[in-house]
Scaffold this active site. Structure first.
Site, PDB file in Angstrom:
ATOM      1  N   CYS A   9       0.866  -1.180   0.000  1.00 34.94           N
ATOM      2  CA  CYS A   9       0.000   0.000   0.000  1.00 34.94           C
ATOM      3  C   CYS A   9       0.901   1.228   0.000  1.00 34.94           C
ATOM      4  O   CYS A   9       2.050   1.156  -0.420  1.00 34.94           O
ATOM      5  CB  CYS A   9      -0.988  -0.022   1.163  1.00 34.94           C
ATOM      6  SG  CYS A   9      -0.264   0.221   2.805  1.00 34.94           S
ATOM      7  N   ASN A  12       2.569   1.463   4.307  1.00 29.97           N
ATOM      8  CA  ASN A  12       2.771   0.200   5.012  1.00 29.97           C
ATOM      9  C   ASN A  12       2.427   0.298   6.502  1.00 29.97           C
ATOM     10  O   ASN A  12       3.070  -0.294   7.345  1.00 29.97           O
ATOM     11  CB  ASN A  12       4.199  -0.308   4.811  1.00 29.97           C
ATOM     12  CG  ASN A  12       4.427  -1.745   5.241  1.00 29.97           C
ATOM     13  OD1 ASN A  12       5.465  -2.069   5.789  1.00 29.97           O
ATOM     14  ND2 ASN A  12       3.478  -2.630   5.012  1.00 29.97           N
ATOM     15  N   CYS A  14      -1.325   0.707   7.255  1.00 29.53           N
ATOM     16  CA  CYS A  14      -2.765   0.433   7.350  1.00 29.53           C
ATOM     17  C   CYS A  14      -3.159  -0.805   6.543  1.00 29.53           C
ATOM     18  O   CYS A  14      -3.243  -1.902   7.071  1.00 29.53           O
ATOM     19  CB  CYS A  14      -3.594   1.630   6.855  1.00 29.53           C
ATOM     20  SG  CYS A  14      -3.405   3.140   7.787  1.00 29.53           S
ATOM     21  N   ARG A  15      -3.378  -0.602   5.248  1.00 30.50           N
ATOM     22  CA  ARG A  15      -3.936  -1.658   4.412  1.00 30.50           C
ATOM     23  C   ARG A  15      -3.017  -2.863   4.237  1.00 30.50           C
ATOM     24  O   ARG A  15      -3.447  -4.004   4.417  1.00 30.50           O
ATOM     25  CB  ARG A  15      -4.311  -1.091   3.035  1.00 30.50           C
ATOM     26  CG  ARG A  15      -5.464  -0.108   3.107  1.00 30.50           C
ATOM     27  CD  ARG A  15      -5.693   0.601   1.803  1.00 30.50           C
ATOM     28  NE  ARG A  15      -4.655   1.617   1.587  1.00 30.50           N
ATOM     29  CZ  ARG A  15      -4.576   2.378   0.510  1.00 30.50           C
ATOM     30  NH1 ARG A  15      -5.448   2.220  -0.479  1.00 30.50           N
ATOM     31  NH2 ARG A  15      -3.631   3.287   0.406  1.00 30.50           N
ATOM     32  N   SER A  16      -1.775  -2.636   3.861  1.00 35.18           N
ATOM     33  CA  SER A  16      -0.909  -3.788   3.587  1.00 35.18           C
ATOM     34  C   SER A  16      -0.566  -4.592   4.835  1.00 35.18           C
ATOM     35  O   SER A  16      -0.545  -5.825   4.769  1.00 35.18           O
ATOM     36  CB  SER A  16       0.348  -3.385   2.814  1.00 35.18           C
ATOM     37  OG  SER A  16       1.111  -2.418   3.482  1.00 35.18           O
ATOM     38  N   ASP A 127      -8.138   3.833   1.215  1.00 33.36           N
ATOM     39  CA  ASP A 127      -7.204   4.143   2.294  1.00 33.36           C
ATOM     40  C   ASP A 127      -7.985   4.639   3.504  1.00 33.36           C
ATOM     41  O   ASP A 127      -8.630   5.681   3.441  1.00 33.36           O
ATOM     42  CB  ASP A 127      -6.224   5.218   1.825  1.00 33.36           C
ATOM     43  CG  ASP A 127      -5.089   5.457   2.814  1.00 33.36           C
ATOM     44  OD1 ASP A 127      -5.145   4.943   3.944  1.00 33.36           O
ATOM     45  OD2 ASP A 127      -4.139   6.163   2.429  1.00 33.36           O
TER      46      ASP A 127
END
Length: 163
Positions: A9, A12, A14-16, A127
């Protein structure tokens, strides 16, 4: 050699890392942890060395996932050792393909939600960073929904590699 997957993401945090944690749990549940390595990184280095966003950590823990994480920036040299690079949105997909050293490396990059048959045409995981906890819950839902299809694809690739 283990099949290697890296989720990417922006920063690195939140999402990933959420995708890494969920997918690692799926891989372990499937008994593939000895055959599959799971990583994550960001396209930018703003948060290198930081832990995951506290809201991501909370959502992961509330849903039974481990949350230990240290942010790092994706390096194009990693393509040589990665089998699959999973982008969390179209911007990441474009950036990763742009920095891929070869066409074969660029072909390793896929969108996470492309593994969710119910995703339709919107394949981005939004995001959640600038919003509230509900955005992190939505992110987790999307990651979980795509993880089954991704696991099936990885399992097939592992079996093919072993044959």
């Amino acid at each position: 050699m283990r099949f290697s997957v890296c989720f990417v993401c922006t920063g690195n945090i939140c999402r990933s890392p959420m995708a890494e944690s969920v997918f690692r749990a799926r891989v372990e549940d499937a008994g593939l942890d000895g055959a599959v390595a799971v990583h994550s990184a960001g396209t930018g280095g703003w948060h290198e060395g930081d832990g995951a966003d506290p809201r991501a950590v909370t959502v992961l823990r509330e849903n039974g996932y481990p949350s230990g994480h240290t942010a790092r920036r994706f390096q194009p040299s990693w393509f040589a050792r990665l089998d699959l690079v999973i982008a969390l949105d179209q911007g990441h997909l474009r950036e990763l393909r742009r920095v891929a050293p070869t066409a074969a490396d660029a072909a390793k990059v896929r969108l996470l939600r492309s593994y969710d048959p119910a995703a339709g045409d919107d394949l981005d995981v939004p995001d959640p960073y600038y919003g509230g906890a509900d955005g992190f819950e939505e992110c987790l839902d999307m990651v979980e929904a795509a993880s089954g299809g991704l696991l099936a694809a990885v399992r097939d690739a592992v079996e093919e590699k072993a044959a």
